[in-house]
Write an enzyme that holds these catalytic residues in place. Structure first.
Site, PDB file in Angstrom:
ATOM      1  CB  SER A  27      29.474  42.332  29.706  1.00  0.00           C
ATOM      2  OG  SER A  27      28.894  40.946  30.277  1.00  0.00           O
ATOM      3  CE  LYS A  78      32.607  40.801  40.158  1.00  0.00           C
ATOM      4  NZ  LYS A  78      33.545  39.668  40.565  1.00  0.00           N
ATOM      5  CG  ASP A 115      33.041  35.995  40.452  1.00  0.00           C
ATOM      6  OD1 ASP A 115      32.200  35.574  39.952  1.00  0.00           O
ATOM      7  OD2 ASP A 115      33.322  36.584  41.591  1.00  0.00           O
ATOM      8  CB  ALA A 141      46.446  39.985  47.471  1.00  0.00           C
ATOM      9  N   GLY A 143      40.376  41.839  44.730  1.00  0.00           N
ATOM     10  CA  GLY A 143      38.864  40.977  45.397  1.00  0.00           C
ATOM     11  C   GLY A 143      38.578  40.120  44.673  1.00  0.00           C
ATOM     12  CB  ALA A 144      39.875  38.429  40.920  1.00  0.00           C
ATOM     13  NE  ARG A 165      52.368  44.975  41.886  1.00  0.00           N
ATOM     14  CZ  ARG A 165      52.023  45.407  40.577  1.00  0.00           C
ATOM     15  NH1 ARG A 165      52.227  45.699  39.835  1.00  0.00           N
ATOM     16  NH2 ARG A 165      50.777  46.040  40.756  1.00  0.00           N
ATOM     17  CE  LYS A 169      46.681  45.043  47.683  1.00  0.00           C
ATOM     18  NZ  LYS A 169      46.532  45.357  46.492  1.00  0.00           N
ATOM     19  CE1 TYR A 230      36.461  35.864  30.020  1.00  0.00           C
ATOM     20  CE2 TYR A 230      36.943  35.982  27.302  1.00  0.00           C
ATOM     21  CZ  TYR A 230      36.060  36.709  28.603  1.00  0.00           C
ATOM     22  OH  TYR A 230      35.351  38.012  28.614  1.00  0.00           O
TER      23      TYR A 230
END
Ligand code: ATR
Length: 285
Positions: A27, A78, A115, A141, A143-144, A165, A169, A230
């Protein structure tokens, strides 16, 4: 919240903060918050804590009992953090996930999700990008993706298409947010024939070094691409973007720092200058 005066109050230990997740060793949050604290002269500590599956409630309880003031929560906790919060911000409520906890003076936990705000700030403030009145395609689709839909719709794009994909969802997710703006869900093949001004990758494909199977011609002239992941080298998605002649290609390092800055602001009431911190992290990649 602590004022900068406490910088000189050496009677009291520094306020303590941490990030919890699993894995956590890599992290960048401790480095980011240490840079913020130095820049804004806040007397605080920030550590990384590895939490075992199912162990978040216990870990948060222990942290708070020892006087901890606030937490960042990352993968895979989360949703657990969402359930632990006594009160939640509107954006956390919409996301169904919490990435920031504030331990208030009365002992209760306030949950926020920074976020989406981090993504929007990186696009609109750091890069002077436009979401308003633009056709946005959000890939993924999970959590992000869910975490950024509310803040993206707040910017009033002309349309937001979620593509995944697994098409179902995307359709379910779009239905859930349909009251908030012009949003639709699609499978990748159904995108053929459409063009978008901005394509944002919120899938985990880049993490695994995988390329998405997207139809040709999706990106409009002068279109932008953003990968929420990234890396030191361009991600597979950004290499795809280069082949589409994207006018701007951005990775998620700015979003990472911006979501941290939003959390820092919630905890300390001070907004750090993110530019030098993003530059430092870029150099260290
Ligand atoms: P996160 O919390 O990071 O969003 P997730 O909930 O596991 O993680 O979701 C991962 C997302 O990446 C999903 O949208 C997934 O698509 P599916 O729902 O079809 O599984 C997407 N994804 C991962 N690898 C992919 C790949 N190689 N091609 C296309 N989509 C991919």
């Amino acid at each position: 919240m602590t004022s900068a005066d406490s910088l000189f109050d050496f009677e009291r230990p520094p306020d303590s903060y941490a990030v919890m997740g699993n894995p956590i060793a890599h992290s960048k949050s401790p480095q980011i918050h240490a840079l913020f604290a130095r820049q804004t002269r806040q007397r605080m500590t920030y550590t990384a804590i590895l939490v075992e599956p199912g162990g978040l409630a216990q870990a948060v309880g222990n942290f708070c009992a020892s006087g901890g003031k606030g937490l960042n929560i990352t993968v895979p906790f989360k949703q657990d953090a969402f359930r632990l919060a006594d009160e939640r911000s509107a954006r956390a409520q919409l996301a169904g996930a919490v990435n920031t906890l504030l331990h208030r003076e009365d002992g209760t936990l306030y949950g926020d999700n920074t976020d989406g705000a981090g993504l929007v700030r990186d696009i609109c403030q750091n890069h002077a990008g436009m979401v308003r009145d633009r056709r946005i395609l959000l890939l993924g689709a999970g959590g992000a993706s869910r975490g950024v839909i509310g803040p993206l719709l707040d910017e009033r794009p002309s349309q937001l298409t979620i593509a995944n994909r697994t098409a179902d969802k995307a359709e379910i997710l779009a239905d859930e947010f349909s009251a908030l703006g012009n949003i639709r869900g699609r499978g990748f093949p159904q995108l053929g024939g459409n063009t978008f001004d901005f394509i944002i990758n919120a899938t985990s494909a880049s993490l695994k070094g995988e390329t998405l199977s997207l139809p040709e011609g999706l990106l409009a002239g002068n279109g932008w691409c953003y990968d929420m992941m990234y890396a030191r080298e361009p991600t597979p998605f950004l290499r795809w973007a280069a082949l589409q002649d994207a006018a701007m290609m951005l990775d998620g390092l700015g979003m990472l720092v911006e979501q941290a800055a939003e959390a820092f602001y919630l905890w300390r009431g001070v907004r750090p200058d993110t530019g030098p911190v993003i530059a430092q992290l870029r150099r260290d990649l």
